[in-house]
Design a protein around this motif. Structure first.
Motif, PDB file in Angstrom:
ATOM      1  N   ILE A 279     -28.601  -7.725   4.989  1.00 31.80           N
ATOM      2  CA  ILE A 279     -27.776  -8.547   4.079  1.00 31.80           C
ATOM      3  C   ILE A 279     -26.474  -9.005   4.745  1.00 31.80           C
ATOM      4  N   PRO A 280     -25.682  -8.104   5.342  1.00 28.98           N
ATOM      5  CA  PRO A 280     -24.478  -8.589   6.043  1.00 28.98           C
ATOM      6  C   PRO A 280     -24.819  -9.529   7.201  1.00 28.98           C
ATOM      7  N   GLY A 281     -25.970  -9.270   7.859  1.00 27.22           N
ATOM      8  CA  GLY A 281     -26.372 -10.137   8.961  1.00 27.22           C
ATOM      9  C   GLY A 281     -26.644 -11.563   8.484  1.00 27.22           C
ATOM     10  N   ILE A 282     -27.300 -11.687   7.305  1.00 21.19           N
ATOM     11  CA  ILE A 282     -27.560 -13.019   6.735  1.00 21.19           C
ATOM     12  C   ILE A 282     -26.231 -13.730   6.414  1.00 21.19           C
ATOM     13  N   TYR A 283     -25.283 -12.963   5.860  1.00 20.27           N
ATOM     14  CA  TYR A 283     -23.980 -13.539   5.511  1.00 20.27           C
ATOM     15  C   TYR A 283     -23.280 -14.082   6.759  1.00 20.27           C
ATOM     16  N   ILE A 284     -23.282 -13.282   7.845  1.00 19.41           N
ATOM     17  CA  ILE A 284     -22.635 -13.713   9.086  1.00 19.41           C
ATOM     18  C   ILE A 284     -23.322 -14.956   9.644  1.00 19.41           C
ATOM     19  N   ALA A 285     -24.656 -14.986   9.570  1.00 20.59           N
ATOM     20  CA  ALA A 285     -25.405 -16.133  10.090  1.00 20.59           C
ATOM     21  C   ALA A 285     -25.070 -17.407   9.324  1.00 20.59           C
ATOM     22  N   LEU A 286     -24.958 -17.271   7.995  1.00 24.86           N
ATOM     23  CA  LEU A 286     -24.629 -18.442   7.176  1.00 24.86           C
ATOM     24  C   LEU A 286     -23.216 -18.953   7.468  1.00 24.86           C
ATOM     25  N   GLN A 287     -22.278 -18.011   7.628  1.00 20.48           N
ATOM     26  CA  GLN A 287     -20.901 -18.405   7.900  1.00 20.48           C
ATOM     27  C   GLN A 287     -20.747 -19.025   9.285  1.00 20.48           C
ATOM     28  N   ALA A 288     -21.567 -18.564  10.214  1.00 22.53           N
ATOM     29  CA  ALA A 288     -21.474 -19.052  11.591  1.00 22.53           C
ATOM     30  C   ALA A 288     -22.304 -20.312  11.818  1.00 22.53           C
ATOM     31  N   ALA A 289     -23.082 -20.713  10.798  1.00 25.17           N
ATOM     32  CA  ALA A 289     -23.923 -21.899  10.939  1.00 25.17           C
ATOM     33  C   ALA A 289     -23.064 -23.143  11.121  1.00 25.17           C
ATOM     34  N   PRO A 290     -23.565 -24.141  11.833  1.00 26.67           N
ATOM     35  CA  PRO A 290     -22.799 -25.372  12.040  1.00 26.67           C
ATOM     36  C   PRO A 290     -22.421 -26.021  10.706  1.00 26.67           C
ATOM     37  N   ALA A 291     -21.261 -26.665  10.672  1.00 28.17           N
ATOM     38  CA  ALA A 291     -20.803 -27.325   9.448  1.00 28.17           C
ATOM     39  C   ALA A 291     -21.721 -28.484   9.084  1.00 28.17           C
ATOM     40  N   GLU A 292     -21.750 -28.800   7.800  1.00 26.84           N
ATOM     41  CA  GLU A 292     -22.566 -29.915   7.313  1.00 26.84           C
ATOM     42  C   GLU A 292     -22.021 -31.227   7.857  1.00 26.84           C
ATOM     43  N   ASN A 293     -22.905 -32.071   8.314  1.00 26.08           N
ATOM     44  CA  ASN A 293     -22.530 -33.406   8.768  1.00 26.08           C
ATOM     45  C   ASN A 293     -23.229 -34.445   7.898  1.00 26.08           C
ATOM     46  N   ILE A 294     -22.521 -35.507   7.566  1.00 28.95           N
ATOM     47  CA  ILE A 294     -23.096 -36.558   6.735  1.00 28.95           C
ATOM     48  C   ILE A 294     -22.871 -37.907   7.397  1.00 28.95           C
ATOM     49  N   CYS A 295     -23.746 -38.848   7.072  1.00 28.06           N
ATOM     50  CA  CYS A 295     -23.604 -40.225   7.534  1.00 28.06           C
ATOM     51  C   CYS A 295     -22.906 -41.015   6.432  1.00 28.06           C
ATOM     52  N   VAL A 296     -21.824 -41.692   6.799  1.00 31.80           N
ATOM     53  CA  VAL A 296     -21.027 -42.454   5.829  1.00 31.80           C
ATOM     54  C   VAL A 296     -21.163 -43.945   6.133  1.00 31.80           C
ATOM     55  N   ASN A 297     -21.397 -44.728   5.081  1.00 29.86           N
ATOM     56  CA  ASN A 297     -21.561 -46.173   5.243  1.00 29.86           C
ATOM     57  C   ASN A 297     -20.263 -46.848   5.664  1.00 29.86           C
ATOM     58  N   ALA A 298     -20.402 -48.007   6.277  1.00 30.89           N
ATOM     59  CA  ALA A 298     -19.229 -48.833   6.609  1.00 30.89           C
ATOM     60  C   ALA A 298     -18.575 -49.336   5.326  1.00 30.89           C
ATOM     61  N   ASP A 299     -17.272 -49.612   5.404  1.00 28.09           N
ATOM     62  CA  ASP A 299     -16.483 -50.126   4.280  1.00 28.09           C
ATOM     63  C   ASP A 299     -16.352 -49.130   3.139  1.00 28.09           C
ATOM     64  N   THR A 300     -16.525 -47.843   3.453  1.00 27.32           N
ATOM     65  CA  THR A 300     -16.372 -46.803   2.434  1.00 27.32           C
ATOM     66  C   THR A 300     -14.896 -46.489   2.226  1.00 27.32           C
ATOM     67  N   PRO A 301     -14.416 -46.500   0.983  1.00 27.97           N
ATOM     68  CA  PRO A 301     -13.019 -46.126   0.725  1.00 27.97           C
ATOM     69  C   PRO A 301     -12.809 -44.627   0.877  1.00 27.97           C
ATOM     70  N   VAL A 302     -11.678 -44.239   1.465  1.00 24.86           N
ATOM     71  CA  VAL A 302     -11.309 -42.836   1.615  1.00 24.86           C
ATOM     72  C   VAL A 302     -10.149 -42.571   0.643  1.00 24.86           C
ATOM     73  N   TYR A 303     -10.354 -41.598  -0.264  1.00 22.17           N
ATOM     74  CA  TYR A 303      -9.402 -41.336  -1.332  1.00 22.17           C
ATOM     75  C   TYR A 303      -8.483 -40.163  -0.999  1.00 22.17           C
ATOM     76  N   LEU A 304      -7.298 -40.176  -1.612  1.00 21.27           N
ATOM     77  CA  LEU A 304      -6.372 -39.058  -1.441  1.00 21.27           C
ATOM     78  C   LEU A 304      -6.888 -37.803  -2.118  1.00 21.27           C
ATOM     79  N   LEU A 305      -7.487 -37.953  -3.310  1.00 22.97           N
ATOM     80  CA  LEU A 305      -7.980 -36.822  -4.082  1.00 22.97           C
ATOM     81  C   LEU A 305      -9.364 -37.129  -4.637  1.00 22.97           C
ATOM     82  N   PRO A 306     -10.175 -36.095  -4.900  1.00 27.73           N
ATOM     83  CA  PRO A 306     -11.520 -36.306  -5.435  1.00 27.73           C
ATOM     84  C   PRO A 306     -11.511 -36.460  -6.950  1.00 27.73           C
ATOM     85  N   ILE A 307     -10.828 -37.491  -7.423  1.00 27.46           N
ATOM     86  CA  ILE A 307     -10.735 -37.733  -8.860  1.00 27.46           C
ATOM     87  C   ILE A 307     -10.924 -39.219  -9.121  1.00 27.46           C
ATOM     88  N   GLU A 308     -11.269 -39.534 -10.352  1.00 28.38           N
ATOM     89  CA  GLU A 308     -11.472 -40.925 -10.730  1.00 28.38           C
ATOM     90  C   GLU A 308     -10.156 -41.694 -10.635  1.00 28.38           C
TER      91      GLU A 308
END
Length: 351
Positions: A279-308
């Motif tokens: 169980i601790p080994g699984i936790y360490i593996a998950l924490q050490a896993a590479p960060a999530e990467n996403i593909c973002v479209n062109a002309d995407t606005p970048v906001y100061l806060l995640p709110i409407e």
């Protein structure tokens, strides 16, 4: 015969010429009112009132046009009108944009009838402000609401509402603040409102700036206390782009548990002890896993806060891959142009 024709010509001139001249008499009369300002400050809204009289009435059909002028920008094409019966007082507002001010020539017309009034010169005064001046000249300026939140590990974001009278509120700008701007603005001449944001270093306990009071003719200081509200509960996530403070402690505790479990397994050789390794080994593996990467479209606005209706501070210029720092419902946090912001999940590439 020639003498007879000359006599008829003289009679025609005497009898009919005055009637023709009377038919061409002036119909519209223009003049400045007595309260034309003698001097104005550069950046000030100021009124110019025209007294307009029409001998044929029909003041409702009056139209005005403006030509020339310098250092005065017209703010309202439709005047504020005061009907005096035989004449009207029409008020136009101008913004002083220079210390040299010449009003434009004003032409009033009713159908084909026209009359013009030459532009007057007005003394302009330029201010010599301090380094906290926010480019605001107003009869009054008041802060009506304040909100402060943590933005990242070095900055807070301050948002405030303000109201002003006879103020070019769109000129508002804080000195020495890199990230700032309008959330909304209503730039009325008589009354104006705005919602403004500023990203400030955490060391700031208050925001101070000055504006010029037109009635008192002196600078007034505005102080806004920065009392940070942690809104992580209301957004169901930590909105601050910081690393998990307990990350190292949790990883160390998991590693210690694994070491102890290995020793116990060697000594007692019980199968259930392996659970304290797995169980601790699984936790360490998950924490050490590479960060999530996403593909973002062109002309995407970048906001100061995640709110409407949040403020857009940048636009992703071209499609690319970005590392996700944090996630909340509907938003992903990324770093773009060395700044941390949020993008909508709707702007993630579909492939």
């Amino acid at each position: 015969m020639k003498r007879l024709l000359l006599l008829f010509s003289l009679l025609f001139t005497v009898l009919f010429a005055p009637t023709a001249l009377q038919a061409k008499q002036k119909v519209i009369y223009l003049s400045y009112s007595d309260d034309l300002p003698e001097r104005v400050f550069n950046g000030e809204f100021f009124p110019v009132t025209i007294k307009t009289l029409s001998t044929i009435g029909q003041h409702h059909m009056l139209k005005y046009s403006f030509t020339g002028g310098r250092g005065a920008r017209l703010q309202n094409k439709v005047p504020d009108r005061e009907d005096k019966g035989t004449y009207v007082l029409d008020t136009f507002y101008f913004l002083a944009t220079s210390s040299t001010i010449v009003l434009p020539d004003i032409t009033a017309s009713i159908d084909s009838e026209r009359s013009s009034l030459g532009g007057e010169s007005i003394e302009g005064v330029s201010l010599n402000p301090d380094n906290k001046f926010a480019n605001i000249l107003a009869d009054s300026f008041h802060i009506t609401a304040v909100d402060a939140k943590k933005y990242d590990n070095k900055h807070n974001i301050l948002t405030f509402d303000a109201e002003a009278e006879h103020c070019n509120i769109k000129a508002f700008k804080l000195h020495g603040v890199e990230d700032q701007g309008f959330e909304s603005v209503n730039d009325g001449i008589k009354k104006a409102k705005m919602t403004y944001y500023a990203v400030l270093p955490k060391k700031y306990e208050k925001l101070e700036f000055t504006y010029f009071d037109l009635e008192k003719e002196r600078y007034m200081k505005v102080r806004i206390p920065i009392e940070v509200i942690d809104d992580s509960v209301s957004t169901q996530s930590d909105l601050k782009p910081t690393e998990n403070k307990n990350y190292i402690i949790k990883m160390a505790v998991a590693a210690v548990i694994i070491v102890i479990a290995l020793v116990l397994l060697i000594v007692y050789r019980k199968w259930w002890i392996t659970l304290f390794i797995i169980i601790p080994g699984i936790y360490i593996a998950l924490q050490a896993a590479p960060a999530e990467n996403i593909c973002v479209n062109a002309d995407t606005p970048v906001y100061l806060l995640p709110i409407e209706n949040a403020t857009v501070f940048d636009i992703v210029s071209s499609q690319g891959s970005f590392e996700v720092k944090h996630s909340v419902k509907g938003y992903k946090q990324i770093t773009y142009n060395k700044k941390i912001g949020w993008i909508s999940e709707d702007d993630i590439c579909s492939h």
